[in-house]
Design an enzyme around this catalytic site. Sequence first.
Site, PDB file in Angstrom:
ATOM      1  N   GLY A 111     -90.517  -0.288 -12.302  1.00 17.54           N
ATOM      2  CA  GLY A 111     -89.571  -1.293 -11.829  1.00 17.54           C
ATOM      3  C   GLY A 111     -88.495  -1.511 -12.873  1.00 17.54           C
ATOM      4  O   GLY A 111     -88.646  -1.102 -14.033  1.00 17.54           O
ATOM      5  N   GLN A 165     -82.324  -6.562 -17.262  1.00 16.18           N
ATOM      6  CA  GLN A 165     -82.718  -5.660 -18.357  1.00 16.18           C
ATOM      7  C   GLN A 165     -81.609  -4.679 -18.743  1.00 16.18           C
ATOM      8  O   GLN A 165     -81.654  -4.088 -19.811  1.00 16.18           O
ATOM      9  CB  GLN A 165     -83.970  -4.866 -17.967  1.00 16.18           C
ATOM     10  CG  GLN A 165     -85.210  -5.734 -17.796  1.00 16.18           C
ATOM     11  CD  GLN A 165     -86.385  -4.924 -17.310  1.00 16.18           C
ATOM     12  OE1 GLN A 165     -86.531  -4.701 -16.118  1.00 16.18           O
ATOM     13  NE2 GLN A 165     -87.226  -4.464 -18.220  1.00 16.18           N
ATOM     14  N   CYS A 212     -93.667  -3.511 -20.148  1.00 15.18           N
ATOM     15  CA  CYS A 212     -92.269  -3.838 -19.847  1.00 15.18           C
ATOM     16  C   CYS A 212     -91.376  -2.873 -20.618  1.00 15.18           C
ATOM     17  O   CYS A 212     -91.581  -2.665 -21.823  1.00 15.18           O
ATOM     18  CB  CYS A 212     -91.975  -5.281 -20.268  1.00 15.18           C
ATOM     19  SG  CYS A 212     -90.296  -5.809 -19.869  1.00 15.18           S
ATOM     20  N   LEU A 213     -90.394  -2.316 -19.918  1.00 20.85           N
ATOM     21  CA  LEU A 213     -89.482  -1.372 -20.584  1.00 20.85           C
ATOM     22  C   LEU A 213     -88.659  -2.081 -21.662  1.00 20.85           C
ATOM     23  O   LEU A 213     -88.126  -1.429 -22.555  1.00 20.85           O
ATOM     24  CB  LEU A 213     -88.563  -0.723 -19.544  1.00 20.85           C
ATOM     25  CG  LEU A 213     -89.283   0.094 -18.457  1.00 20.85           C
ATOM     26  CD1 LEU A 213     -88.290   0.595 -17.417  1.00 20.85           C
ATOM     27  CD2 LEU A 213     -90.066   1.253 -19.073  1.00 20.85           C
ATOM     28  N   HIS A 231     -93.260  -9.599 -11.638  1.00 16.69           N
ATOM     29  CA  HIS A 231     -92.768  -9.316 -12.993  1.00 16.69           C
ATOM     30  C   HIS A 231     -91.234  -9.187 -12.991  1.00 16.69           C
ATOM     31  O   HIS A 231     -90.544  -9.771 -13.834  1.00 16.69           O
ATOM     32  CB  HIS A 231     -93.437  -8.020 -13.488  1.00 16.69           C
ATOM     33  CG  HIS A 231     -92.987  -7.522 -14.817  1.00 16.69           C
ATOM     34  ND1 HIS A 231     -93.797  -7.492 -15.922  1.00 16.69           N
ATOM     35  CD2 HIS A 231     -91.797  -6.990 -15.232  1.00 16.69           C
ATOM     36  CE1 HIS A 231     -93.133  -6.997 -16.949  1.00 16.69           C
ATOM     37  NE2 HIS A 231     -91.913  -6.668 -16.550  1.00 16.69           N
ATOM     38  N   GLU A 232     -90.703  -8.431 -12.012  1.00 16.81           N
ATOM     39  CA  GLU A 232     -89.243  -8.210 -11.968  1.00 16.81           C
ATOM     40  C   GLU A 232     -88.504  -9.493 -11.575  1.00 16.81           C
ATOM     41  O   GLU A 232     -87.404  -9.765 -12.089  1.00 16.81           O
ATOM     42  CB  GLU A 232     -88.896  -7.079 -10.983  1.00 16.81           C
ATOM     43  CG  GLU A 232     -89.543  -5.728 -11.281  1.00 16.81           C
ATOM     44  CD  GLU A 232     -89.360  -5.246 -12.698  1.00 16.81           C
ATOM     45  OE1 GLU A 232     -88.380  -5.636 -13.359  1.00 16.81           O
ATOM     46  OE2 GLU A 232     -90.228  -4.476 -13.175  1.00 16.81           O
ATOM     47  N   HIS A 279     -87.915 -11.559 -14.520  1.00 17.28           N
ATOM     48  CA  HIS A 279     -86.756 -11.117 -15.317  1.00 17.28           C
ATOM     49  C   HIS A 279     -85.477 -11.775 -14.804  1.00 17.28           C
ATOM     50  O   HIS A 279     -84.613 -12.173 -15.593  1.00 17.28           O
ATOM     51  CB  HIS A 279     -86.586  -9.593 -15.225  1.00 17.28           C
ATOM     52  CG  HIS A 279     -87.412  -8.804 -16.210  1.00 17.28           C
ATOM     53  ND1 HIS A 279     -87.340  -8.997 -17.570  1.00 17.28           N
ATOM     54  CD2 HIS A 279     -88.310  -7.803 -16.016  1.00 17.28           C
ATOM     55  CE1 HIS A 279     -88.166  -8.150 -18.174  1.00 17.28           C
ATOM     56  NE2 HIS A 279     -88.777  -7.409 -17.254  1.00 17.28           N
TER      57      HIS A 279
HETATM   58  O1  K1U Z   1     -89.804  -4.513 -15.829  1.00 23.84           O
HETATM   59  C1  K1U Z   1     -90.051  -3.497 -16.442  1.00 23.84           C
HETATM   60  O2  K1U Z   1     -89.743  -3.383 -17.612  1.00 23.84           O
HETATM   61  C2  K1U Z   1     -90.773  -2.343 -15.785  1.00 23.84           C
HETATM   62  C3  K1U Z   1     -92.285  -2.413 -15.941  1.00 23.84           C
HETATM   63  C4  K1U Z   1     -92.878  -2.943 -14.653  1.00 23.84           C
HETATM   64  C5  K1U Z   1     -94.321  -3.361 -14.659  1.00 23.84           C
HETATM   65  C6  K1U Z   1     -95.331  -2.534 -15.124  1.00 23.84           C
HETATM   66  C7  K1U Z   1     -96.633  -2.945 -15.096  1.00 23.84           C
HETATM   67  C8  K1U Z   1     -96.965  -4.167 -14.575  1.00 23.84           C
HETATM   68  C9  K1U Z   1     -95.955  -4.984 -14.129  1.00 23.84           C
HETATM   69  C10 K1U Z   1     -94.634  -4.573 -14.160  1.00 23.84           C
HETATM   70  C11 K1U Z   1     -92.799  -1.016 -16.233  1.00 23.84           C
HETATM   71  O3  K1U Z   1     -92.577  -0.117 -15.515  1.00 23.84           O
HETATM   72  S1  K1U Z   1     -93.709  -0.819 -17.685  1.00 23.84           S
HETATM   73  C12 K1U Z   1     -94.144   0.884 -17.791  1.00 23.84           C
HETATM   74  C13 K1U Z   1     -95.048   1.420 -16.753  1.00 23.84           C
HETATM   75  O4  K1U Z   1     -94.645   2.373 -16.128  1.00 23.84           O
HETATM   76  C14 K1U Z   1     -96.389   0.888 -16.375  1.00 23.84           C
HETATM   77  C15 K1U Z   1     -97.155   0.102 -17.179  1.00 23.84           C
HETATM   78  C16 K1U Z   1     -98.401  -0.374 -16.756  1.00 23.84           C
HETATM   79  C17 K1U Z   1     -98.877  -0.033 -15.515  1.00 23.84           C
HETATM   80  C18 K1U Z   1     -98.119   0.784 -14.716  1.00 23.84           C
HETATM   81  C19 K1U Z   1     -96.890   1.250 -15.137  1.00 23.84           C
HETATM   82 ZN    ZN Z   2     -90.196  -5.995 -17.601  1.00 30.17          ZN
END
Ligand code: K1U
Ligand code: ZN
Length: 168
Positions: free
Chosen positions: A46, A51, A92-93, A134-135, A138
């Site tokens: 996401g 961001q 989170c990225l 989560h998004e 943000h």
């Molecule tokens: O918002 C962001 O920075 C993106 C984030 C979204 C997210 C991941 C996990 C749980 C809630 C929200 C990411 O994509 S983090 C990297 C990722 O690919 C990931 C991490 C944990 C589980 C699955 C994917």
């Molecule tokens: Zn995030």
Amino acid sequence: MALLPILCYPDPRLHKVAKPVTVFDERLQQRVADMFETMYDAKGIGLAATQVDFHERLIVIDVSEDRDQPLVLINPEITWASEEHHVGDEGCLSVPGIYDGVERSAAVRVKAQDAQGQSREISAEGLLAVCIQHEMDHLLGKVFVEYLSPLKRNRIKTKMLKLQREAR
Ligand code: K1U
Ligand code: ZN
């Protein structure tokens, strides 16, 4: 298309509150395409406009294994959230390398517009429900580490600032 720079915690711009999208034009379509390219390149599931330092209510998501189910949520609003909550690890990225447990509603319904301004409502559970919440945080200027204890949050802040200094 273009890769957009992703803001890193504790950048104060991550705490800006996004405004509603009002214009559904070519520039918006381009922004959506750039955000998808940026999210896929960063291996995220996401990305919120906040961001990439754009402060309008726009989210892109793809939680599919094959990375072929893109979802655009513009001006998203949660219309229902389950009373059942789950704790799951989130990343989170904008906080690279940090994963920790956050409690969220297990399922949500969300009303949102697509890139053409068409409204629809979707139901989500599992990883998609977590990612939407989560998004949407943000867009309100909230980063997931704010759910953690002040001690953990301060450790993460110190670690991020050190990494950013070393990268310069
Ligand atoms: O918002 C962001 O920075 C993106 C984030 C979204 C997210 C991941 C996990 C749980 C809630 C929200 C990411 O994509 S983090 C990297 C990722 O690919 C990931 C991490 C944990 C589980 C699955 C994917
Ligand atoms: Zn995030």
